[in-house]
Write a protein that holds these residues in place. Structure first.
Motif, PDB file in Angstrom:
ATOM      1  N   GLU A  52      12.819  -0.061   2.893  1.00  0.00           N
ATOM      2  CA  GLU A  52      11.451   0.252   3.289  1.00  0.00           C
ATOM      3  C   GLU A  52      10.444  -0.363   2.320  1.00  0.00           C
ATOM      4  O   GLU A  52       9.412  -0.890   2.729  1.00  0.00           O
ATOM      5  CB  GLU A  52      11.244   1.772   3.369  1.00  0.00           C
ATOM      6  N   GLU A  53      10.750  -0.292   1.019  1.00  0.00           N
ATOM      7  CA  GLU A  53       9.869  -0.888   0.011  1.00  0.00           C
ATOM      8  C   GLU A  53       9.815  -2.410   0.180  1.00  0.00           C
ATOM      9  O   GLU A  53       8.745  -3.015   0.094  1.00  0.00           O
ATOM     10  CB  GLU A  53      10.360  -0.510  -1.389  1.00  0.00           C
ATOM     11  N   LEU A  54      10.961  -3.027   0.442  1.00  0.00           N
ATOM     12  CA  LEU A  54      11.005  -4.465   0.713  1.00  0.00           C
ATOM     13  C   LEU A  54      10.147  -4.814   1.927  1.00  0.00           C
ATOM     14  O   LEU A  54       9.363  -5.759   1.887  1.00  0.00           O
ATOM     15  CB  LEU A  54      12.446  -4.912   0.969  1.00  0.00           C
ATOM     16  N   ALA A  55      10.300  -4.059   2.999  1.00  0.00           N
ATOM     17  CA  ALA A  55       9.560  -4.335   4.236  1.00  0.00           C
ATOM     18  C   ALA A  55       8.054  -4.222   4.011  1.00  0.00           C
ATOM     19  O   ALA A  55       7.292  -5.080   4.452  1.00  0.00           O
ATOM     20  CB  ALA A  55      10.013  -3.399   5.348  1.00  0.00           C
ATOM     21  N   ARG A  56       7.610  -3.174   3.300  1.00  0.00           N
ATOM     22  CA  ARG A  56       6.175  -3.005   3.018  1.00  0.00           C
ATOM     23  C   ARG A  56       5.652  -4.149   2.156  1.00  0.00           C
ATOM     24  O   ARG A  56       4.580  -4.697   2.409  1.00  0.00           O
ATOM     25  CB  ARG A  56       5.915  -1.667   2.305  1.00  0.00           C
ATOM     26  N   PHE A  57       6.426  -4.493   1.118  1.00  0.00           N
ATOM     27  CA  PHE A  57       6.019  -5.565   0.218  1.00  0.00           C
ATOM     28  C   PHE A  57       5.859  -6.881   0.975  1.00  0.00           C
ATOM     29  O   PHE A  57       4.825  -7.548   0.869  1.00  0.00           O
ATOM     30  CB  PHE A  57       7.046  -5.722  -0.914  1.00  0.00           C
ATOM     31  N   PHE A  58       6.884  -7.263   1.754  1.00  0.00           N
ATOM     32  CA  PHE A  58       6.827  -8.543   2.450  1.00  0.00           C
ATOM     33  C   PHE A  58       5.838  -8.538   3.610  1.00  0.00           C
ATOM     34  O   PHE A  58       5.294  -9.585   3.954  1.00  0.00           O
ATOM     35  CB  PHE A  58       8.219  -9.017   2.863  1.00  0.00           C
ATOM     36  N   GLN A  59       5.555  -7.375   4.182  1.00  0.00           N
ATOM     37  CA  GLN A  59       4.499  -7.319   5.195  1.00  0.00           C
ATOM     38  C   GLN A  59       3.163  -7.643   4.542  1.00  0.00           C
ATOM     39  O   GLN A  59       2.349  -8.374   5.115  1.00  0.00           O
ATOM     40  CB  GLN A  59       4.446  -5.951   5.878  1.00  0.00           C
ATOM     41  N   GLY A  60       2.939  -7.138   3.337  1.00  0.00           N
ATOM     42  CA  GLY A  60       1.713  -7.453   2.613  1.00  0.00           C
ATOM     43  C   GLY A  60       1.597  -8.940   2.292  1.00  0.00           C
ATOM     44  O   GLY A  60       0.524  -9.541   2.438  1.00  0.00           O
ATOM     45  N   VAL A  61       2.701  -9.549   1.862  1.00  0.00           N
ATOM     46  CA  VAL A  61       2.708 -10.989   1.582  1.00  0.00           C
ATOM     47  C   VAL A  61       2.415 -11.768   2.866  1.00  0.00           C
ATOM     48  O   VAL A  61       1.584 -12.679   2.887  1.00  0.00           O
ATOM     49  CB  VAL A  61       4.051 -11.432   0.965  1.00  0.00           C
ATOM     50  N   LEU A  62       3.103 -11.394   3.939  1.00  0.00           N
ATOM     51  CA  LEU A  62       2.911 -12.069   5.223  1.00  0.00           C
ATOM     52  C   LEU A  62       1.465 -11.935   5.705  1.00  0.00           C
ATOM     53  O   LEU A  62       0.864 -12.905   6.159  1.00  0.00           O
ATOM     54  CB  LEU A  62       3.886 -11.507   6.257  1.00  0.00           C
ATOM     55  N   ASP A  63       0.907 -10.743   5.590  1.00  0.00           N
ATOM     56  CA  ASP A  63      -0.487 -10.534   6.003  1.00  0.00           C
ATOM     57  C   ASP A  63      -1.435 -11.416   5.188  1.00  0.00           C
ATOM     58  O   ASP A  63      -2.391 -11.987   5.738  1.00  0.00           O
ATOM     59  CB  ASP A  63      -0.876  -9.064   5.859  1.00  0.00           C
ATOM     60  N   THR A  64      -1.199 -11.536   3.889  1.00  0.00           N
ATOM     61  CA  THR A  64      -2.023 -12.390   3.030  1.00  0.00           C
ATOM     62  C   THR A  64      -1.932 -13.841   3.479  1.00  0.00           C
ATOM     63  O   THR A  64      -2.958 -14.518   3.650  1.00  0.00           O
ATOM     64  CB  THR A  64      -1.597 -12.261   1.557  1.00  0.00           C
ATOM     65  N   TYR A  65      -0.714 -14.333   3.678  1.00  0.00           N
ATOM     66  CA  TYR A  65      -0.528 -15.726   4.098  1.00  0.00           C
ATOM     67  C   TYR A  65      -1.174 -15.982   5.462  1.00  0.00           C
ATOM     68  O   TYR A  65      -1.831 -16.994   5.657  1.00  0.00           O
ATOM     69  CB  TYR A  65       0.950 -16.088   4.150  1.00  0.00           C
ATOM     70  N   LYS A  66      -0.984 -15.057   6.386  1.00  0.00           N
ATOM     71  CA  LYS A  66      -1.586 -15.240   7.721  1.00  0.00           C
ATOM     72  C   LYS A  66      -3.108 -15.185   7.637  1.00  0.00           C
ATOM     73  O   LYS A  66      -3.792 -15.895   8.364  1.00  0.00           O
ATOM     74  CB  LYS A  66      -1.035 -14.221   8.708  1.00  0.00           C
ATOM     75  N   GLY A  67      -3.631 -14.368   6.734  1.00  0.00           N
ATOM     76  CA  GLY A  67      -5.067 -14.322   6.511  1.00  0.00           C
ATOM     77  C   GLY A  67      -5.617 -15.639   5.981  1.00  0.00           C
ATOM     78  O   GLY A  67      -6.799 -15.948   6.157  1.00  0.00           O
TER      79      GLY A  67
END
Length: 134
Positions: A52-67
């Protein structure tokens, strides 16, 4: 063995892992061991201790990159060093581009992987950082 491992890692990162970045943090997290350690481009170090911590962390990275306009990534200059029969050190340069193919960012990153019963998993991910100022 080394050439076969290079082909395997090219498929792992260039196809499977890269495709996961088209989905979400949970899909990306499945490529990682629990726990995992990552050294990010800003120099921060994270020890992610649950799926779950991995998923939250990488969702944040992905959101930043997509932004920033991320549409896709490619890799080049793949280097693979076997570490015994069940682990490897893999380094590559990633290129991120927007929907028009314009570059967003480029970075070099290394991964320590282990082969588990269900396939390869990333244990450590390290951005190649420049020397600290001063």
């Amino acid at each position: 063995m080394a050439k076969a491992l290079e082909v395997e890692m090219s498929d792992f990162f260039g196809r499977q892992y890269n495709e996961a970045w088209q989905f979400d943090g949970d899909e990306i997290a499945r490529f990682y061991c629990v726990p995992t350690v990552t050294v990010r481009g800003d120099g921060s170090i994270h020890c992610l201790q649950s799926r779950e911590e991995l998923a939250r962390f990488f969702q944040g990275v992905l959101d930043t990159y997509k932004g920033q306009g991320l549409a896709s990534t490619t890799l080049h200059d793949l280097r693979v060093v076997p570490i015994g029969d069940r682990s490897a050190l893999v380094s590559m340069t990633w290129n991120a581009v927007d929907a028009d193919g314009r570059p967003i960012r480029e970075w070099r990153q290394s991964y320590n992987l282990v082969r588990l019963a269900d396939g390869w998993r990333i244990l450590v991910s390290t951005f190649h950082l420049s020397a600290a100022p001063g």
